[in-house]
Design a protein around this motif. Sequence first.
Motif, PDB file in Angstrom:
ATOM      1  N   MET A  13      55.716   1.924   2.970  1.00 55.87           N
ATOM      2  CA  MET A  13      57.144   2.093   2.641  1.00 55.87           C
ATOM      3  C   MET A  13      57.496   3.576   2.561  1.00 55.87           C
ATOM      4  O   MET A  13      56.837   4.326   1.852  1.00 55.87           O
ATOM      5  N   LYS A  14      58.534   3.971   3.268  1.00 53.66           N
ATOM      6  CA  LYS A  14      58.875   5.401   3.339  1.00 53.66           C
ATOM      7  C   LYS A  14      59.719   5.849   2.157  1.00 53.66           C
ATOM      8  O   LYS A  14      60.600   5.131   1.709  1.00 53.66           O
ATOM      9  N   ASP A  15      59.412   7.060   1.697  1.00 53.59           N
ATOM     10  CA  ASP A  15      60.274   7.729   0.720  1.00 53.59           C
ATOM     11  C   ASP A  15      60.413   6.975  -0.605  1.00 53.59           C
ATOM     12  O   ASP A  15      61.452   7.023  -1.255  1.00 53.59           O
ATOM     13  N   LEU A  16      59.346   6.298  -1.003  1.00 55.85           N
ATOM     14  CA  LEU A  16      59.407   5.521  -2.243  1.00 55.85           C
ATOM     15  C   LEU A  16      59.351   6.427  -3.476  1.00 55.85           C
ATOM     16  O   LEU A  16      58.496   7.304  -3.570  1.00 55.85           O
ATOM     17  N   LEU A  17      60.259   6.189  -4.405  1.00 55.94           N
ATOM     18  CA  LEU A  17      60.284   6.932  -5.668  1.00 55.94           C
ATOM     19  C   LEU A  17      59.882   6.005  -6.811  1.00 55.94           C
ATOM     20  O   LEU A  17      60.428   4.910  -6.951  1.00 55.94           O
ATOM     21  N   ILE A  18      58.908   6.457  -7.612  1.00 54.82           N
ATOM     22  CA  ILE A  18      58.590   5.741  -8.855  1.00 54.82           C
ATOM     23  C   ILE A  18      59.100   6.605 -10.004  1.00 54.82           C
ATOM     24  O   ILE A  18      58.879   7.816 -10.014  1.00 54.82           O
ATOM     25  N   MET A  19      59.794   5.987 -10.941  1.00 55.57           N
ATOM     26  CA  MET A  19      60.218   6.724 -12.131  1.00 55.57           C
ATOM     27  C   MET A  19      59.701   5.996 -13.362  1.00 55.57           C
ATOM     28  O   MET A  19      59.632   4.768 -13.387  1.00 55.57           O
ATOM     29  N   LYS A  20      59.373   6.781 -14.367  1.00 47.69           N
ATOM     30  CA  LYS A  20      58.923   6.195 -15.628  1.00 47.69           C
ATOM     31  C   LYS A  20      59.835   6.677 -16.757  1.00 47.69           C
ATOM     32  O   LYS A  20      60.122   7.871 -16.857  1.00 47.69           O
ATOM     33  N   PHE A  21      60.300   5.754 -17.580  1.00 55.63           N
ATOM     34  CA  PHE A  21      61.117   6.107 -18.738  1.00 55.63           C
ATOM     35  C   PHE A  21      60.308   5.891 -20.009  1.00 55.63           C
ATOM     36  O   PHE A  21      59.825   4.783 -20.255  1.00 55.63           O
ATOM     37  N   THR A  32      63.275   2.506  -4.848  1.00 52.86           N
ATOM     38  CA  THR A  32      62.896   3.001  -6.170  1.00 52.86           C
ATOM     39  C   THR A  32      62.332   1.857  -7.005  1.00 52.86           C
ATOM     40  O   THR A  32      62.854   0.745  -6.960  1.00 52.86           O
ATOM     41  N   ALA A  33      61.259   2.167  -7.744  1.00 50.02           N
ATOM     42  CA  ALA A  33      60.764   1.215  -8.742  1.00 50.02           C
ATOM     43  C   ALA A  33      60.632   1.983 -10.047  1.00 50.02           C
ATOM     44  O   ALA A  33      60.336   3.180 -10.036  1.00 50.02           O
ATOM     45  N   ILE A  34      60.862   1.327 -11.172  1.00 52.74           N
ATOM     46  CA  ILE A  34      60.732   2.036 -12.437  1.00 52.74           C
ATOM     47  C   ILE A  34      59.735   1.357 -13.361  1.00 52.74           C
ATOM     48  O   ILE A  34      59.518   0.144 -13.297  1.00 52.74           O
ATOM     49  N   VAL A  35      59.130   2.190 -14.200  1.00 51.22           N
ATOM     50  CA  VAL A  35      58.143   1.742 -15.179  1.00 51.22           C
ATOM     51  C   VAL A  35      58.679   2.154 -16.544  1.00 51.22           C
ATOM     52  O   VAL A  35      59.172   3.263 -16.707  1.00 51.22           O
ATOM     53  N   VAL A  36      58.622   1.250 -17.507  1.00 51.62           N
ATOM     54  CA  VAL A  36      59.333   1.476 -18.753  1.00 51.62           C
ATOM     55  C   VAL A  36      58.418   1.275 -19.958  1.00 51.62           C
ATOM     56  O   VAL A  36      57.642   0.326 -20.015  1.00 51.62           O
ATOM     57  N   SER A  37      58.528   2.190 -20.926  1.00 48.30           N
ATOM     58  CA  SER A  37      57.836   2.047 -22.215  1.00 48.30           C
ATOM     59  C   SER A  37      58.632   1.118 -23.121  1.00 48.30           C
ATOM     60  O   SER A  37      59.805   0.858 -22.887  1.00 48.30           O
ATOM     61  N   ALA A  38      58.008   0.717 -24.205  1.00 48.46           N
ATOM     62  CA  ALA A  38      58.732   0.007 -25.260  1.00 48.46           C
ATOM     63  C   ALA A  38      59.759   0.957 -25.872  1.00 48.46           C
ATOM     64  O   ALA A  38      59.607   2.172 -25.801  1.00 48.46           O
ATOM     65  N   LEU A  48      55.429  -6.206  -5.128  1.00 49.81           N
ATOM     66  CA  LEU A  48      56.555  -5.263  -5.203  1.00 49.81           C
ATOM     67  C   LEU A  48      57.149  -4.893  -3.851  1.00 49.81           C
ATOM     68  O   LEU A  48      58.360  -4.683  -3.751  1.00 49.81           O
ATOM     69  N   LEU A  49      56.330  -4.809  -2.805  1.00 48.06           N
ATOM     70  CA  LEU A  49      56.890  -4.365  -1.522  1.00 48.06           C
ATOM     71  C   LEU A  49      57.999  -5.285  -1.003  1.00 48.06           C
ATOM     72  O   LEU A  49      59.040  -4.802  -0.561  1.00 48.06           O
ATOM     73  N   PRO A  56      62.499  -3.000  -8.817  1.00 49.26           N
ATOM     74  CA  PRO A  56      61.585  -3.601  -9.789  1.00 49.26           C
ATOM     75  C   PRO A  56      61.554  -2.771 -11.080  1.00 49.26           C
ATOM     76  O   PRO A  56      61.468  -1.554 -11.028  1.00 49.26           O
ATOM     77  N   VAL A  57      61.634  -3.464 -12.219  1.00 50.59           N
ATOM     78  CA  VAL A  57      61.564  -2.807 -13.531  1.00 50.59           C
ATOM     79  C   VAL A  57      60.280  -3.302 -14.178  1.00 50.59           C
ATOM     80  O   VAL A  57      60.207  -4.450 -14.627  1.00 50.59           O
ATOM     81  N   VAL A  58      59.261  -2.446 -14.191  1.00 54.35           N
ATOM     82  CA  VAL A  58      57.905  -2.891 -14.507  1.00 54.35           C
ATOM     83  C   VAL A  58      57.510  -2.433 -15.909  1.00 54.35           C
ATOM     84  O   VAL A  58      57.813  -1.296 -16.303  1.00 54.35           O
ATOM     85  N   THR A  59      56.823  -3.281 -16.658  1.00 54.70           N
ATOM     86  CA  THR A  59      56.341  -2.880 -17.978  1.00 54.70           C
ATOM     87  C   THR A  59      55.289  -1.791 -17.849  1.00 54.70           C
ATOM     88  O   THR A  59      54.356  -1.901 -17.050  1.00 54.70           O
ATOM     89  N   GLY A  60      55.425  -0.734 -18.652  1.00 55.61           N
ATOM     90  CA  GLY A  60      54.354   0.245 -18.756  1.00 55.61           C
ATOM     91  C   GLY A  60      53.297  -0.285 -19.689  1.00 55.61           C
ATOM     92  O   GLY A  60      53.463  -1.334 -20.321  1.00 55.61           O
ATOM     93  N   PHE A  61      52.138   0.408 -19.755  1.00 57.52           N
ATOM     94  CA  PHE A  61      51.175   0.209 -20.837  1.00 57.52           C
ATOM     95  C   PHE A  61      50.216  -0.956 -20.651  1.00 57.52           C
ATOM     96  O   PHE A  61      49.099  -0.905 -21.111  1.00 57.52           O
ATOM     97  N   ASN A  62      50.636  -2.033 -19.944  1.00 61.34           N
ATOM     98  CA  ASN A  62      49.746  -3.200 -19.957  1.00 61.34           C
ATOM     99  C   ASN A  62      49.241  -3.570 -18.567  1.00 61.34           C
ATOM    100  O   ASN A  62      49.728  -3.088 -17.543  1.00 61.34           O
ATOM    101  N   GLY A  63      48.228  -4.429 -18.579  1.00 62.97           N
ATOM    102  CA  GLY A  63      47.653  -4.963 -17.360  1.00 62.97           C
ATOM    103  C   GLY A  63      46.920  -6.231 -17.735  1.00 62.97           C
ATOM    104  O   GLY A  63      47.168  -6.799 -18.810  1.00 62.97           O
ATOM    105  N   ALA A  64      46.029  -6.670 -16.867  1.00 69.01           N
ATOM    106  CA  ALA A  64      45.205  -7.836 -17.201  1.00 69.01           C
ATOM    107  C   ALA A  64      43.904  -7.739 -16.419  1.00 69.01           C
ATOM    108  O   ALA A  64      43.850  -7.103 -15.360  1.00 69.01           O
ATOM    109  N   THR A  65      42.867  -8.378 -16.945  1.00 64.63           N
ATOM    110  CA  THR A  65      41.599  -8.414 -16.215  1.00 64.63           C
ATOM    111  C   THR A  65      41.766  -9.322 -14.991  1.00 64.63           C
ATOM    112  O   THR A  65      42.749 -10.063 -14.895  1.00 64.63           O
TER     113      THR A  65
END
Length: 482
Positions: free
Chosen positions: A1-9, A36-42, A180-181, A190-199
């Motif tokens: 994907m060209k010119d993709l911007l990720i931002m985190k708040f 653009t996709a964003i990642v967000v804290s609590a 996400l693509l 996409p508004v993605v949760t920061g901080f977490n993941g899973a095994t």
Amino acid sequence: MKDLLIMKFGGTSVGSAERIRAAAAISAEQRQKRPTAIVVSAMSKVTDLLLEALRRAEAGDKPGLESDIEKLRARHVETCHELLPAGVREPVLAEVHKLIGEFERIANGIYMLGEAPPRSTDEAVAIGERLSVLLLAAYLQHTGTRAVAVNAASIIVTDAVFGNATPLMEPTREKARAKLLPLLEEGVLPVVTGFNGATADGRPTTLGRGGSDFSAAILASVLDATELWIWTDVDGIMTADPRLVPDCAVLEEVTYREAAELAYNGAKVLHPRTLAPLMEKQIPVWSKNSFAPEKPGTKIVPRIEASCGARAVTSLSNVALISIEPANSVINGTEVMGRALEGLGRANIEVLAVSSSSYRQSFCFLVRDRELPAAIESLETTLALELAHGYLKPLDVDDNVGLLAVVGEGMRGTPGLAGRIFTAISREQVNIIAIAQGSSELTIAVVVRRDGLEKAVRAVHAESRMGEHARRSRGAEYGGSH
Ligand code: ASP
Ligand code: MG
């Protein structure tokens, strides 16, 4: 994907309805220009509140637990009311209550057990991010930006170190791209949760406190983003902490290595693990202020052409120095040091600095206050025999110390720099307890008495003229943050 911007708040950038509106405006504006996709804290302080609630649950403090859950509910319900009009808000409110119900269920389980299993803790604290993401995505949709909330547990695959998990990049790449693509290609944000993941087998994990920066970097790397912008509440990476040094300035550019050293040594602006996933692909990062989005911020880049001397100074006050000294010369100090470090490593303790002297073979480590009890326990176990038989003097612990770190790529090969730093510190009558400089010459770390720490920071900042240099390289159009 060209010119993709990720931002985190970060948390303060989504800390209220007003801040969520500002974050949404920034996101919508960028989304108009490029994928653009964003990642967000609590929301700010929510993770602390959740952890407090779980501690109270574990301690059997039911009223305390209930009052924390009430605070959590009130904060998000109020914000939802402020963001969305009647008619739009009801399904979102229902989701808010559902997520808080999920938290309550886990917290009650912990209350009954009298114990907080790490994986339950991770599942519960990630609810802070799921709530903020829910509100921001709903507000974006309401204001005409196509957005979807994404729980990072479905895209970031990690190991099973609960509370401080490490991403597994390959499976994460697959999942993140698959999920996400297609959204990005359709023009959805996409508004993605920061901080977490899973095994890999689906157990919820978190990436460590402040880990949302790291989440954003992981996504930027696996999606091959063009840039990562990290929105916080300060103007960028500064030459020093503005609360200690009023005439500090915002740095225009820093290298990945400088930023990583600064983060590691106490600068609050970036989570220390953030830069690693970006370095390999050389994805540039901007650190920007969501309260003043027109300001340029700091750009973090692979290298800087003309970098001069010491560029920034950071400090850590919540640290302790543990010294180990042989009681006689029979003992092999190197071997003892090796085992001590191995023990600390096994106990997952971060050693911030090590210093040793060759003759008496004594050595010392700097660790964080909060890891001190575990560090002592580990050393006393590992070195039990030597301590019991008097080969080693009892461990000496000094928690009345602070660490100061001077950072700059340009310090490499500049003779006299360390001397000037030490002279500046001693001019303030601050005694130097230990010193460490890595062979990369990127950082000089100095341990001093805690009551001298702030004076020492100011002295070093002034002596190296860090503020002036930063302001000069930024040029006349921008005079720093004040
Ligand atoms: N909310 C999490 C924390 O406070 C992660 C983050 O804000 O980056 O640690
Ligand atoms: Mg943060």
